[in-house]
Motif scaffolding. Structure first.
Motif, short mmCIF file in Angstrom:
data_model
loop_
_atom_site.label_atom_id
_atom_site.label_comp_id
_atom_site.label_asym_id
_atom_site.label_seq_id
_atom_site.Cartn_x
_atom_site.Cartn_y
_atom_site.Cartn_z
N UNK A 67 9.19 6.70 5.40
CA UNK A 67 8.13 5.67 5.44
C UNK A 67 8.36 4.65 4.33
N UNK A 68 8.76 5.12 3.16
CA UNK A 68 9.03 4.25 2.02
C UNK A 68 10.10 3.22 2.37
N UNK B 268 0.82 -1.21 0.00
CA UNK B 268 0.00 0.00 0.00
C UNK B 268 0.86 1.26 0.00
N UNK B 269 1.95 1.26 0.75
CA UNK B 269 2.82 2.44 0.77
C UNK B 269 3.43 2.68 -0.60
N UNK B 270 3.98 1.62 -1.21
CA UNK B 270 4.60 1.78 -2.53
C UNK B 270 3.56 2.16 -3.58
N UNK B 271 2.37 1.60 -3.47
CA UNK B 271 1.34 1.86 -4.47
C UNK B 271 0.94 3.33 -4.49
N UNK B 272 0.73 3.92 -3.32
CA UNK B 272 0.31 5.32 -3.27
C UNK B 272 1.46 6.27 -3.59
N UNK B 273 2.62 6.02 -3.00
CA UNK B 273 3.73 6.95 -3.21
C UNK B 273 4.25 6.91 -4.64
#
Length: 498
Positions: free
Chosen positions: A167-168, A148-153
């Motif tokens: 965070x990444x 989810x972090x990688x997808x949004x960023x």
């Protein structure tokens, strides 16, 4: 007897007398015993990194901290989610695909620009953050949190304030860690199962989640859903190809899925030496990940400090004045204007910031100096959050710094935080964050969530034929920079051991 014979006899008697001299009168060699000491230290170090997962409280607070940071950010930006990362973003889907063709980053949002799919991913990200914060099925949640972090960023790379980079990185590192040993629902579930004598491998819910994840991976690959990447020329897209199903990120996810299932099978059907070797490998990976997190913190502060030294505004002590007078970073204009006009305060903050950032990696060699600088850096980030209006950046940096917090302080903090909850629930139980007991086997579910097994459950584990990796109890335990070891109850709870 001739004089020559007498002379030779006297020399022999003198040599014999010297040879018979007591050993205590000889001067010991300065290199005596160095080989044995080195071998002993090496063996103790290898035992520490293979027989236990170091820093259980530190990795737990990092997990809780970053799950809270990303959850707070997603809730804060929920009304603006479509503009930031969704189909209404100025950074359109076609531009994002062009960028991905160059940097080969991963995001599931490239698979479709449908609004319903984006809503599903965003809501899933919120649910994953809550589950990771509570420590529920932590091994699986760390992987979903990374997705989810990688997808949004990676969908909109221009959104962020610097804390998103932290965070990444930490989303990637948490996958390697055993961060649910304490302060998690997984630890409580494993403890209760051990008290009832239930084998750790009896986990139908974990098996169901594992099978569901495999089904989702197979559907995404076999149905061609992950095929939205395209090569472009001046007339538009000319070729679509698969990024996810290939040997890149797809191979990583399939590898993790097979490792988790294989680990459950080893513990279920081969609980002898294979399980022992698997535990040692898992501990090595965890400890290596913990070391990478610590090194990453040192690199961030060292790079920031040394680059500041090269700036003329930092050299003349006026650098802090400028962000305090920028409209973008003035949530309290009157307050920041007054602070920015105090020359002595600006100079102290400017030079103090450079000194703390440059000196912190070297302060790790001394526990007291490390704790002092850590306190100053956390105070600095709190000031940045309040005065410059960057709360998520500051929270991310504080969560990253918490990997160096002393164990005894974290234990005290856990007890203080858990007391209101226990009073609210009206029940007495084990202290939250109880340290792993020496000689206790870590119980793990199918997703790899680990937890200490209390000593009273050790006979039940022994009856199941599962080997235990004994903890290394020695005078060296707990003397690091807050990265493991048991707390000393004879000292004040907030004080680190000297």
């Amino acid at each position: 007897m001739s004089s020559d014979s007498a002379r030779h006899l006297g020399a022999g008697d003198q040599a014999a007398a010297e040879g018979a001299a007591p050993a205590g009168n000889r001067q010991p060699s300065p290199f005596a015993g160095l080989g044995e000491k080195f071998d002993s230290s090496l063996a103790r170090g290898v035992s520490n990194i293979t027989r236990r997962a170091l820093g259980p409280y530190q990795t737990a607070i990092v997990r809780i901290g970053f799950a809270f940071v990303w959850l707070a950010f997603m809730l804060r930006e929920f009304p603006h989610r479509h503009v930031l990362y969704g189909p209404d973003s100025p950074w359109g889907h076609d531009l994002a695909v062009r960028l991905l063709n160059d940097n080969h980053a991963f995001t599931v949002l490239f698979w479709s620009d449908d609004r319903a799919f984006f809503e599903l991913v965003y809501l899933l990200g919120i649910a994953v953050c809550v589950a990771l914060l509570l420590g529920w099925r932590t091994r699986l949640m760390t992987v979903l949190f990374m997705i989810t972090v990688l997808s949004l960023q990676n969908r909109s790379v221009f959104m962020g304030d610097g804390g998103d980079n932290v965070v990444h990185l930490m989303a990637l590192y948490l996958v390697l860690s055993r961060c649910s040993q304490v302060w998690s629902l997984d630890a409580r579930r494993a403890r209760r199962a051990a008290e009832r004598g239930v084998p750790a491998t009896r986990d139908p819910a974990g098996v169901l989640l594992w099978a569901l994840c495999g089904l989702v991976l197979a559907l995404a690959q076999l149905t061609g859903f992950a095929t939205t990447l395209a090569l472009f020329d001046e007339h538009g897209p000319i070729l679509s190809f698969w990024e996810f199903p290939g040997l890149g990120w797809g191979g990583i996810f399939w590898g993790l899925w097979l490792i988790y299932g294989g680990w459950w099978a080893v513990r279920r059907f081969a609980p002898g030496e294979p399980r022992l070797v698997g535990e040692m490998i898992a501990n090595i990976i965890h400890n290596a990940g913990l070391l990478v997190i610590m090194v990453q913190v040192c690199i961030i502060y060292s790079a920031a400090g040394w680059y500041k030294i090269q700036g003329s505004r930092w050299q003349d002590g006026t650098a802090v004045h400028y962000p305090l007078n920028l409209d973008y970073f003035t949530p309290w204009p009157d307050l920041t204007e007054q602070l920015g006009n105090v020359g002595m305060l600006v100079m102290v903050l400017t030079y103090g910031t450079v000194f703390v950032q440059v000196a912190f990696p070297f302060a790790l060699l001394n526990r007291k100096a490390k704790n002092i600088l850590l306190f100053l850096m956390i105070g600095e980030h709190i000031g940045i959050a309040l005065l410059l209006g960057l709360p998520f950046f500051s929270l991310a940096m504080i969560a990253m710094d918490s990997v160096f917090l002393p164990t005894v302080f974290l234990v005290w903090l856990g007890r203080q935080a858990g007391s209101p909850v226990r009073r609210l629930l009206g029940r007495r139980g084990a202290e939250p964050g109880t340290a792993p007991a020496a000689g206790a086997a870590p119980a793990k579910g199918v997703t790899g969530a680990e937890a200490p097994v209390p000593p009273q459950a050790a006979p039940a584990a022994a009856q199941q034929g599962e080997p235990r990796i004994p903890a290394q109890a020695s005078a060296e335990d707990g003397k690091g920079s807050g990265s493991g070891g048991e707390p000393d109850d004879r000292r004040p709870a907030w004080a680190d051991r000297g």
